[in-house]
Design a protein around this motif. Structure first.
Motif, PDB file in Angstrom:
ATOM      1  N   MET A   1      41.069  -0.540 151.646  1.00  0.00           N
ATOM      2  CA  MET A   1      40.852   0.737 152.330  1.00  0.00           C
ATOM      3  C   MET A   1      40.685   1.886 151.332  1.00  0.00           C
ATOM      4  O   MET A   1      39.974   2.850 151.606  1.00  0.00           O
ATOM      5  CB  MET A   1      42.019   1.036 153.275  1.00  0.00           C
ATOM      6  CG  MET A   1      42.007   0.232 154.559  1.00  0.00           C
ATOM      7  SD  MET A   1      40.531   0.524 155.572  1.00  0.00           S
ATOM      8  CE  MET A   1      40.838   2.148 156.205  1.00  0.00           C
ATOM      9  N   GLU A   2      41.323   1.779 150.175  1.00  0.00           N
ATOM     10  CA  GLU A   2      41.214   2.839 149.172  1.00  0.00           C
ATOM     11  C   GLU A   2      39.783   2.941 148.659  1.00  0.00           C
ATOM     12  O   GLU A   2      39.272   4.043 148.444  1.00  0.00           O
ATOM     13  CB  GLU A   2      42.181   2.580 148.017  1.00  0.00           C
ATOM     14  CG  GLU A   2      42.243   3.710 147.001  1.00  0.00           C
ATOM     15  CD  GLU A   2      42.702   5.050 147.575  1.00  0.00           C
ATOM     16  OE1 GLU A   2      42.310   6.082 147.012  1.00  0.00           O
ATOM     17  OE2 GLU A   2      43.424   5.078 148.593  1.00  0.00           O
ATOM     18  N   TYR A   5      37.840   4.742 151.307  1.00  0.00           N
ATOM     19  CA  TYR A   5      38.218   6.160 151.302  1.00  0.00           C
ATOM     20  C   TYR A   5      37.509   6.912 150.170  1.00  0.00           C
ATOM     21  O   TYR A   5      36.938   7.981 150.389  1.00  0.00           O
ATOM     22  CB  TYR A   5      39.728   6.286 151.164  1.00  0.00           C
ATOM     23  CG  TYR A   5      40.231   7.716 151.074  1.00  0.00           C
ATOM     24  CD1 TYR A   5      40.116   8.584 152.157  1.00  0.00           C
ATOM     25  CD2 TYR A   5      40.811   8.196 149.904  1.00  0.00           C
ATOM     26  CE1 TYR A   5      40.570   9.890 152.083  1.00  0.00           C
ATOM     27  CE2 TYR A   5      41.274   9.500 149.818  1.00  0.00           C
ATOM     28  CZ  TYR A   5      41.153  10.349 150.910  1.00  0.00           C
ATOM     29  OH  TYR A   5      41.596  11.640 150.823  1.00  0.00           O
ATOM     30  N   GLN A   6      37.521   6.347 148.973  1.00  0.00           N
ATOM     31  CA  GLN A   6      36.883   6.988 147.820  1.00  0.00           C
ATOM     32  C   GLN A   6      35.375   7.122 148.030  1.00  0.00           C
ATOM     33  O   GLN A   6      34.778   8.142 147.689  1.00  0.00           O
ATOM     34  CB  GLN A   6      37.164   6.196 146.534  1.00  0.00           C
ATOM     35  CG  GLN A   6      38.633   6.192 146.110  1.00  0.00           C
ATOM     36  CD  GLN A   6      39.182   7.576 145.859  1.00  0.00           C
ATOM     37  OE1 GLN A   6      38.459   8.484 145.466  1.00  0.00           O
ATOM     38  NE2 GLN A   6      40.474   7.760 146.111  1.00  0.00           N
ATOM     39  N   ILE A   8      33.727   7.386 150.873  1.00  0.00           N
ATOM     40  CA  ILE A   8      33.447   8.397 151.892  1.00  0.00           C
ATOM     41  C   ILE A   8      33.700   9.804 151.357  1.00  0.00           C
ATOM     42  O   ILE A   8      32.942  10.731 151.632  1.00  0.00           O
ATOM     43  CB  ILE A   8      34.265   8.106 153.168  1.00  0.00           C
ATOM     44  CG1 ILE A   8      33.677   6.869 153.845  1.00  0.00           C
ATOM     45  CG2 ILE A   8      34.281   9.296 154.116  1.00  0.00           C
ATOM     46  CD1 ILE A   8      34.500   6.312 154.955  1.00  0.00           C
ATOM     47  N   CYS A   9      34.736   9.944 150.542  1.00  0.00           N
ATOM     48  CA  CYS A   9      35.056  11.264 149.966  1.00  0.00           C
ATOM     49  C   CYS A   9      33.978  11.739 148.998  1.00  0.00           C
ATOM     50  O   CYS A   9      33.881  12.935 148.727  1.00  0.00           O
ATOM     51  CB  CYS A   9      36.418  11.231 149.279  1.00  0.00           C
ATOM     52  SG  CYS A   9      37.789  11.270 150.453  1.00  0.00           S
ATOM     53  N   ILE A  14      37.805  14.014 152.688  1.00  0.00           N
ATOM     54  CA  ILE A  14      38.665  13.864 153.861  1.00  0.00           C
ATOM     55  C   ILE A  14      40.118  13.877 153.364  1.00  0.00           C
ATOM     56  O   ILE A  14      40.487  13.025 152.544  1.00  0.00           O
ATOM     57  CB  ILE A  14      38.398  12.532 154.599  1.00  0.00           C
ATOM     58  CG1 ILE A  14      36.928  12.402 155.014  1.00  0.00           C
ATOM     59  CG2 ILE A  14      39.335  12.372 155.794  1.00  0.00           C
ATOM     60  CD1 ILE A  14      36.484  13.311 156.124  1.00  0.00           C
ATOM     61  N   LYS A  16      43.972  13.102 152.898  1.00  0.00           N
ATOM     62  CA  LYS A  16      44.675  11.831 153.094  1.00  0.00           C
ATOM     63  C   LYS A  16      45.360  11.761 154.459  1.00  0.00           C
ATOM     64  O   LYS A  16      45.342  10.727 155.131  1.00  0.00           O
ATOM     65  CB  LYS A  16      45.728  11.628 152.001  1.00  0.00           C
ATOM     66  CG  LYS A  16      45.280  10.763 150.841  1.00  0.00           C
ATOM     67  CD  LYS A  16      45.090   9.320 151.256  1.00  0.00           C
ATOM     68  CE  LYS A  16      44.984   8.456 149.999  1.00  0.00           C
ATOM     69  NZ  LYS A  16      44.467   7.144 150.226  1.00  0.00           N
ATOM     70  N   TRP A  19      42.783  11.021 157.063  1.00  0.00           N
ATOM     71  CA  TRP A  19      42.328   9.642 156.893  1.00  0.00           C
ATOM     72  C   TRP A  19      43.336   8.655 157.486  1.00  0.00           C
ATOM     73  O   TRP A  19      42.965   7.684 158.135  1.00  0.00           O
ATOM     74  CB  TRP A  19      42.104   9.369 155.406  1.00  0.00           C
ATOM     75  CG  TRP A  19      41.764   7.953 155.069  1.00  0.00           C
ATOM     76  CD1 TRP A  19      42.604   6.998 154.564  1.00  0.00           C
ATOM     77  CD2 TRP A  19      40.490   7.316 155.223  1.00  0.00           C
ATOM     78  NE1 TRP A  19      41.937   5.817 154.388  1.00  0.00           N
ATOM     79  CE2 TRP A  19      40.641   5.980 154.775  1.00  0.00           C
ATOM     80  CE3 TRP A  19      39.245   7.735 155.677  1.00  0.00           C
ATOM     81  CZ2 TRP A  19      39.589   5.070 154.779  1.00  0.00           C
ATOM     82  CZ3 TRP A  19      38.201   6.837 155.677  1.00  0.00           C
ATOM     83  CH2 TRP A  19      38.366   5.517 155.237  1.00  0.00           C
ATOM     84  N   GLU A  20      44.601   8.911 157.247  1.00  0.00           N
ATOM     85  CA  GLU A  20      45.650   7.976 157.685  1.00  0.00           C
ATOM     86  C   GLU A  20      45.841   7.950 159.200  1.00  0.00           C
ATOM     87  O   GLU A  20      46.503   7.068 159.730  1.00  0.00           O
ATOM     88  CB  GLU A  20      46.970   8.304 156.975  1.00  0.00           C
ATOM     89  CG  GLU A  20      46.913   7.919 155.491  1.00  0.00           C
ATOM     90  CD  GLU A  20      48.057   8.488 154.665  1.00  0.00           C
ATOM     91  OE1 GLU A  20      48.878   9.265 155.226  1.00  0.00           O
ATOM     92  OE2 GLU A  20      48.121   8.163 153.472  1.00  0.00           O
ATOM     93  N   TRP A 121      36.036  15.428 159.872  1.00  0.00           N
ATOM     94  CA  TRP A 121      35.105  14.377 160.301  1.00  0.00           C
ATOM     95  C   TRP A 121      33.774  14.984 160.731  1.00  0.00           C
ATOM     96  O   TRP A 121      32.702  14.439 160.460  1.00  0.00           O
ATOM     97  CB  TRP A 121      35.708  13.550 161.429  1.00  0.00           C
ATOM     98  CG  TRP A 121      36.847  12.702 160.987  1.00  0.00           C
ATOM     99  CD1 TRP A 121      38.146  12.797 161.364  1.00  0.00           C
ATOM    100  CD2 TRP A 121      36.785  11.604 160.045  1.00  0.00           C
ATOM    101  NE1 TRP A 121      38.903  11.839 160.721  1.00  0.00           N
ATOM    102  CE2 TRP A 121      38.096  11.102 159.915  1.00  0.00           C
ATOM    103  CE3 TRP A 121      35.765  11.021 159.314  1.00  0.00           C
ATOM    104  CZ2 TRP A 121      38.401  10.030 159.079  1.00  0.00           C
ATOM    105  CZ3 TRP A 121      36.054   9.956 158.476  1.00  0.00           C
ATOM    106  CH2 TRP A 121      37.362   9.480 158.365  1.00  0.00           C
TER     107      TRP A 121
END
Length: 197
Positions: A1-2, A5-6, A8-9, A14, A16, A19-20, A121
């Motif tokens: 997932m990290e 996340y990276q 998309i950022c 976004i 944290k 995101w969570e 988002w």
């Protein structure tokens, strides 16, 4: 997932904590071998993705079987035929891995629901749409107003190592010329560089 996340950022940050709060699972990793499809023409377009690794091509196929590449998706790019996702009809294009690729994918309808829940988002969705509009407008301008040589030079300027990443067939299809014409352009460009030095 990290990793997702990276990726998309890179498009739009976004926080944290935002995101969570995503439903689990929302994004999934999809591995595509070179030559495999993310989306095939005529099939419903339901998912989009961010390219974490690899390269994909978005292309149209004529009734005669000729392929025309409309764009490439590199690391950090959005992929998913935005036009077809918005329409909800069968896809007009195919998206296929040129190299072994890894995507972070999600259902497009689920993604649109997020827009109303949080401004971060919504900003990501807007940034994706803006980037795709710029890419499309630039592509149309180049095809309608520039020579093949100018298009080739622009491609090299924006992606200097593209000839190491992609085959001559893919590059020529994207430029709208034959592989033979591309070979001539490459020789001409190389000769011009030698003359300047």
């Amino acid at each position: 997932m990290e990793r997702i996340y990276q990726a998309i950022c890179q498009v739009s940050p976004i926080p944290k904590d935002v995101w969570e709060k995503l439903p689990v699972p929302f994004f999934n990793l999809l591995e595509l071998k070179a030559g495999h499809y993310f989306l095939k023409e005529g099939k419903p377009a339901t998912h989009f993705g961010f390219v974490i690794l690899g390269v994909l091509k978005e292309s149209y196929l004529t009734k005669k079987g000729d392929e025309y590449i409309k764009s490439f998706n590199f690391q950090g790019d959005f992929t998913g035929s935005y036009y077809d996702l918005l329409r909800g009809d069968p896809s007009t294009c195919s998206i296929r891995a040129i190299q072994n690729s890894v995507l972070a994918i999600a259902n497009f309808n689920d993604f649109q629901v997020l827009f109303d829940k949080n401004l971060h988002w919504q900003r990501l969705g807007r940034r994706i749409a803006e980037n795709l509009f710029i890419k499309k407008a630039r592509r149309e301008y180049e095809l309608l107003t520039l020579t093949a040589e100018e298009r080739y030079k622009n491609l090299l300027a924006s992606r200097p190592k593209i000839e190491d990443e992609l085959s001559q067939i893919h590059i020529s299809s994207y430029l709208g010329i034959t592989p033979v014409s591309l070979s001539r352009l490459k020789r001409k460009t190389k000769n011009n560089q030698l003359i300047k030095t």
